[in-house]
Design an enzyme around this catalytic site. Structure first.
Site, short mmCIF file in Angstrom:
data_model
loop_
_atom_site.label_atom_id
_atom_site.label_comp_id
_atom_site.label_asym_id
_atom_site.label_seq_id
_atom_site.Cartn_x
_atom_site.Cartn_y
_atom_site.Cartn_z
NE ARG A 116 -3.66 0.47 1.98
CZ ARG A 116 -5.09 0.53 2.23
NH1 ARG A 116 -5.31 1.38 3.31
NH2 ARG A 116 -6.05 0.12 1.61
CG HIS A 143 -8.29 0.31 -3.34
ND1 HIS A 143 -7.57 -0.90 -2.90
CD2 HIS A 143 -8.88 0.73 -1.99
CE1 HIS A 143 -7.68 -0.93 -1.69
NE2 HIS A 143 -8.61 -0.09 -1.10
CD GLN A 146 -13.01 -1.85 -1.35
OE1 GLN A 146 -12.36 -1.85 -0.56
NE2 GLN A 146 -14.07 -2.10 -1.36
CG ASP A 238 -13.56 6.35 -1.32
OD1 ASP A 238 -13.53 6.21 0.00
OD2 ASP A 238 -12.65 6.08 -1.70
CB CYS A 277 -14.19 1.19 -0.41
SG CYS A 277 -13.71 2.88 -0.22
NE ARG A 305 -10.48 -5.36 -0.27
CZ ARG A 305 -9.71 -4.16 0.16
NH1 ARG A 305 -10.02 -3.16 0.77
NH2 ARG A 305 -8.32 -4.39 0.11
#
Ligand code: CP
Length: 318
Positions: A116, A143, A146, A238, A277, A305
């Site tokens: 990340r 991402h 996700q 988001d 998310c 996830r």
């Protein structure tokens, strides 16, 4: 001491041969691989014990420059539940030594790298120098992990993806980009509504438009939430201020206010489910009423996830 793994069934023969070397952005997974991943995810979710030794003896490096709840824990749990293990390191990855050295250390100890990062360049550089697979766990541009959970959640809820319409309302950020690169390839129509000046990256939007044209789906980028929401089966938002943009928070709160997903907005898409998310800022990009409503699938997304990343690891780790 008894080895609990000896009581578990062997890894099923359905495990695909690992061939993916990088998941630096969404398109590193071909359309066929995307479909295969969703099928494998369903099998993993249905029968986790069947895969409990599938990655026995494999280790994952988790390198995180930013905080995480879901991504870190679900990768750790995913590898552990497949019989392997993970090691974690936080902090700026290239602070002490060149990325090419980091990559050539980790490949000697572990079978894959999950990172990340602030900059997509960091992912690209790790992938360039590493002989083991590299997975993007969020960068400034994408991402992709996700998006895998998001499309799986939609498929699980609606039974199929082709013909659905997904409306993303908010910042044209990494989450929006990954949805734009993933949804059209699965037959999902996508509309992205952002304030002027916060539209998705135009180069990524051009790639996404090509994908939509090739798959016969529609891709709309607009500044009008009502246009995006018309006929939508799912509404996604988001946070307005992603990690790294904290100095813009006040300005963003003002600009994004008309894009808040509240009851009035959800009424423009009757029957649509709500996606996020997470983490969410209640009272900002979404109201408590919407995120806590029966239409909200945010915790299904979070659970998925784990399952989608298990499938990804099975497809990537030798
Ligand atoms: N959605 C997501 O990536 O969550 P974390 O930031 O907690 O990992």
């Amino acid at each position: 001491m008894m080895n609990i793994n000896s009581a578990l069934p062997a890894a099923p023969s359905v495990r695909p041969k690992a061939s993916l070397r990088r998941f630096a952005w969404d398109l590193d997974l071909s359309q066929d691989e995307l479909v295969q991943l969703l099928e494998l995810t369903a099998a993993l979710k249905r029968s986790p014990a069947s895969y409990a030794r599938a990655l026995e003896g494999r280790y994952l490096s988790l390198l995180f420059e930013k905080p995480s709840l879901r991504t870190r824990l679900t990768f750790e749990l995913a590898i552990k539940q497949l019989g392997g293990d993970a090691v974690f390191s936080n902090g700026l990855i290239a602070e002490r030594e060149p990325l090419k050295d980091v990559a050539r250390n980790l490949e000697r100890w572990t079978h894959g790298i999950v990172a990340r990062v602030f900059s997509q360049q960091t992912i690209e550089e790790l992938a360039r120098w590493s002989s083991v697979p590299v997975i993007n766990a969020l960068s400034d541009l994408y991402h992709p992990c996700q998006a895998l959970a998001d499309v799986f959640t939609l498929k699980e809820h609606f039974g199929q993806l082709r013909g659905l319409k997904l409306a993303f309302v908010g910042d044209g950020n990494n989450v929006a980009h990954s949805l734009m690169l993933t949804a059209p390839r699965l037959g999902v129509d996508l509309a992205v509504a952002t304030p002027p000046g916060y539209a998705p990256n135009p180069e990524i939007a051009a790639v996404a438009a090509g994908l939509a044209a090739a798959s016969g789906t529609s891709l709309t980028v607009t500044s009008e939430p009502a246009e995006a929401l018309r006929g939508a089966d799912a509404v996604y938002t988001d946070v307005w201020t992603s990690m790294g943009f904290e100095d813009q928070a006040e300005e963003r709160r003002r600009v994004f206010q008309p894009y808040q997903v509240n009851q009035r907005l959800m009424e423009m898409a009757p029957g649509a489910v709500f996606l996020h998310c997470l983490p969410a800022k209640r009272g900002a990009e979404v109201t408590d009423e919407v995120i806590e409503s029966p239409r909200s699938l945010v915790f299904e997304q979070a659970e998925n996830r784990l399952h989608t990343q298990k499938a990804l690891l099975l497809m990537m780790l030798d």
